[in-house]
Write a protein that holds these residues in place. Structure first.
Motif, PDB file in Angstrom:
ATOM      1  N   THR A 121       0.826  -1.209   0.000  1.00  0.00           N
ATOM      2  CA  THR A 121       0.000   0.000   0.000  1.00  0.00           C
ATOM      3  C   THR A 121       0.863   1.262   0.000  1.00  0.00           C
ATOM      4  OG1 THR A 121      -0.126   0.197   2.413  1.00  0.00           O
ATOM      5  CG2 THR A 121      -1.742  -1.235   1.340  1.00  0.00           C
TER       6      THR A 121
ATOM      7  N   VAL B 180       0.853   3.156   3.374  1.00  0.00           N
ATOM      8  CA  VAL B 180      -0.303   3.964   3.772  1.00  0.00           C
ATOM      9  C   VAL B 180      -1.322   3.105   4.515  1.00  0.00           C
ATOM     10  CG1 VAL B 180      -2.245   5.350   2.922  1.00  0.00           C
ATOM     11  CG2 VAL B 180       0.027   5.620   1.905  1.00  0.00           C
TER      12      VAL B 180
ATOM     13  N   VAL C 174      -5.694   1.468  -0.114  1.00  0.00           N
ATOM     14  CA  VAL C 174      -5.664   2.068  -1.450  1.00  0.00           C
ATOM     15  C   VAL C 174      -7.109   2.271  -1.907  1.00  0.00           C
ATOM     16  CG1 VAL C 174      -3.452   1.005  -2.057  1.00  0.00           C
ATOM     17  CG2 VAL C 174      -5.576  -0.168  -2.702  1.00  0.00           C
TER      18      VAL C 174
ATOM     19  N   ASN D 156      -4.602   5.640  -2.717  1.00  0.00           N
ATOM     20  CA  ASN D 156      -4.033   6.701  -1.911  1.00  0.00           C
ATOM     21  C   ASN D 156      -3.202   7.604  -2.814  1.00  0.00           C
ATOM     22  OD1 ASN D 156      -1.202   5.691  -1.967  1.00  0.00           O
ATOM     23  ND2 ASN D 156      -1.999   4.022  -0.689  1.00  0.00           N
TER      24      ASN D 156
ATOM     25  N   LYS E 154      -2.777   5.875  -6.999  1.00  0.00           N
ATOM     26  CA  LYS E 154      -4.085   6.326  -7.473  1.00  0.00           C
ATOM     27  C   LYS E 154      -4.711   5.283  -8.400  1.00  0.00           C
ATOM     28  CE  LYS E 154      -2.749  11.170  -7.066  1.00  0.00           C
ATOM     29  NZ  LYS E 154      -2.485  12.446  -7.773  1.00  0.00           N
TER      30      LYS E 154
ATOM     31  N   GLN F 247     -13.754  -1.366   0.870  1.00  0.00           N
ATOM     32  CA  GLN F 247     -12.624  -1.313   1.782  1.00  0.00           C
ATOM     33  C   GLN F 247     -13.069  -1.679   3.189  1.00  0.00           C
ATOM     34  OE1 GLN F 247     -12.006   2.857   0.915  1.00  0.00           O
ATOM     35  NE2 GLN F 247      -9.939   2.452   0.152  1.00  0.00           N
TER      36      GLN F 247
END
Length: 526
Positions: free
Chosen positions: A350, A353, A356, A358, A362, A411
């Motif tokens: 990820t 982060v 995703v 993010n 992108k 998510q």
């Protein structure tokens, strides 16, 4: 297998290796690109026909044995016939459909076939009900230079049947089938995967250099420019996909060192650049759990962006410059493992982060899979047979990210705010949660000096105490009062049993992904 044309052409009019009867071409609004081989300086006329001629497109004169045309946009549907005509020669493609093309890449969990997944006999029996989902698979080959066409084709474009799908990627097929059920128009699936391979093998030299991974010359001590599959070497034959992971995976081996950089990009991805595609899905990362692991937060996002640039340019601007890219976050391997290889790669997938899309990744989507272990897999625990749930989660992401479907949850919950107190830590999520108790899925790291913690720092369990619809309160008694410096969740190779992680979304469908959050590293959620 079908031996495809290499760099030069004998002048015979024909299409490139990955065009064939029963294929799917990219539908409108994008334009499909067709190319092939012919006699020097001849002009090739390409006809798209149904009951009548619908399009006629003329190529520029054949140069270096190659011709190419771009069709006008064609709406989803078919079947069509396509004819390439030159002086006294004709080559044809029959039963051609127009729809969305998805490229399926990665290592052994992508190579894992329909015949190996759970309920394989039922899935194979269903194949004839999906005649508009068409598979294609490249053979396992490598090259030290970028090729314009495939060396070999393993499975030519086919209407699906049980014998074809038995050897085709289970995850790729299920994703395509599930997407067809939602979109109700043709889906073309292009599989290009190889067991036991690191991300570097699938990356261009250009991409590797961006991450300080410059290929060395000794990597290319190959007898021939093109290395073809050999049955005598399980690594070169790609047989690591059904062997215990470590028996083939040893990057000190001279044979395997050839798989370290660019050779699969050169032979198994670069040839497709002229083809217009809609998107890609990816299942890889296991091989990087010990190989350049700390570079993966650069090498993986950079590979995605480099593919996007290369496919966009190669198709004359027809493949989107930010085409959607979905991937599977690593599942599990060793139940009692104490190393951080798999959890670190999950995080790096990820770009550090945790979710995703993010800012660094992108137009991407991810299927969390660490709650889908398979303790009794005959192919080794690193190869879980449940590809149905993985494909379903990928499909949710594709519907939301790749197709812009509104109001779809794709998510799992992710922390929005972390608030420590003297003896507790409150974790508030970005959506409703379903919680079951756990004594050790959350861990805290203590620091007297207000310093950041790493994955190899000393971590202690932080038991779940109480929770409500969006917040979990954890015990921080393992740290001195107010000395919690970091919090992490699910940070182990095998954090929970099948669909039994402690935190899911409120419908208990999507697991909360693993995360690590440092209080003193400028993390905005503290």
């Amino acid at each position: 297998m079908l031996l495809a044309a290499l760099h030069d052409s004998d002048g015979t009019l024909r299409f490139a290796s990955y065009y064939g009867d029963h294929m799917v071409l990219q539908k409108a609004p994008q334009k499909a690109v067709l190319w092939g081989y012919g006699s020097e300086r001849e002009q090739v006329a390409v006809y798209l026909t149904s009951s009548t001629v619908l399009q006629k497109v003329l190529s520029d004169p054949v140069t270096n044995g190659i011709w190419q045309v771009t069709l006008e946009p064609v709406d989803a549907g078919g079947p069509y016939s396509i004819y390439a005509v030159a002086e006294g020669s004709i080559s044809s493609l029959k039963d051609v459909l127009f729809g969305d093309i998805w490229l399926c890449g990665g290592q052994s969990n992508m190579l894992f076939t329909v015949s190996q997944i759970f309920n394989s006999s039922e899935e194979l029996a269903l194949s004839s009900k999906y005649p508009h989902v068409r598979p294609f698979m490249t053979a396992l080959n490598m090259s030290k230079t970028e090729l314009i066409d495939l060396i070999q084709v393993e499975i030519p474009w086919s209407a699906p049947n049980s014998s074809v799908l038995a050897e085709f990627s289970g995850l790729c097929w299920l994703f395509g089938r599930y997407m067809y059920e939602k979109l109700n128009y043709p889906i073309g699936l292009v599989e290009s995967s190889w067991g036991g391979t690191p991300v570097e093998a699938w990356s261009s030299t250009r991409a590797l250099k961006q991450c300080g991974l410059v290929p060395s010359e000794d990597m290319y001590e190959l007898e021939d420019d093109i290395i073809q599959q050999t049955e005598n070497n399980p690594i070169l034959a790609g047989k690591c996909n059904v062997s215990p992971f470590t028996s083939c995976w040893n990057f000190s081996d001279s044979a395997n060192s050839m798989l370290n950089s660019t050779v699969l990009w050169n032979a198994m991805i670069h040839p497709f650049l002229n083809m217009t595609i809609y998107g890609a899905i990816w299942y890889q990362g296991e091989a990087n759990a010990e190989y350049h692991k700390d570079k993966y937060n650069c090498s993986f996002p950079t590979m995605i962006n480099d593919w996007r640039m290369a496919f966009h340019q190669g198709s004359g601007g027809q493949t989107a410059p930010d085409f959607p890219f979905g991937f599977v976050q690593l599942s599990t391997y060793k139940e009692s493992a104490t190393d951080d290889g798999f959890p670190d790669i999950r995080w790096h997938q990820t770009a550090d982060v945790g979710f995703v899309p993010n800012i660094r990744m992108k137009n991407t989507f991810m299927a969390v899979a660490f709650d889908l272990p398979d303790k009794t897999s005959p192919y080794g625990t690193i190869h879980p047979r449940d590809k149905q749930d993985v494909a379903h989660r990928l499909t949710l992401g594709a519907r939301a990210v790749a197709y812009g479907e509104k109001g779809i949850s794709f998510q799992g919950p992710f922390p929005k705010v972390i608030v420590p107190s003297k003896s507790t830590v409150n974790v508030t999520y970005d959506q409703g949660i379903f919680v079951t108790p756990s004594k050790d899925i959350f861990e805290i790291c203590c620091s007297e000096k207000n310093a950041s913690c790493e994955s190899d720092s000393l971590w202690s369990p932080a038991p779940i105490m109480v929770w409500n619809q969006i917040t979990i309160q954890l015990s921080a008694s393992a740290c001195p009062p107010s000395k919690v410096a970091a919090l992490r969740y699910g940070w182990s190779d095998w954090p929970c049993e099948f669909k039994a992680c402690p935190v899911y979304d409120s419908s208990k469908n999507l697991p909360a992904p693993p995360f690590i959050a440092n209080r003193y590293a400028g993390n905005q959620i503290w």
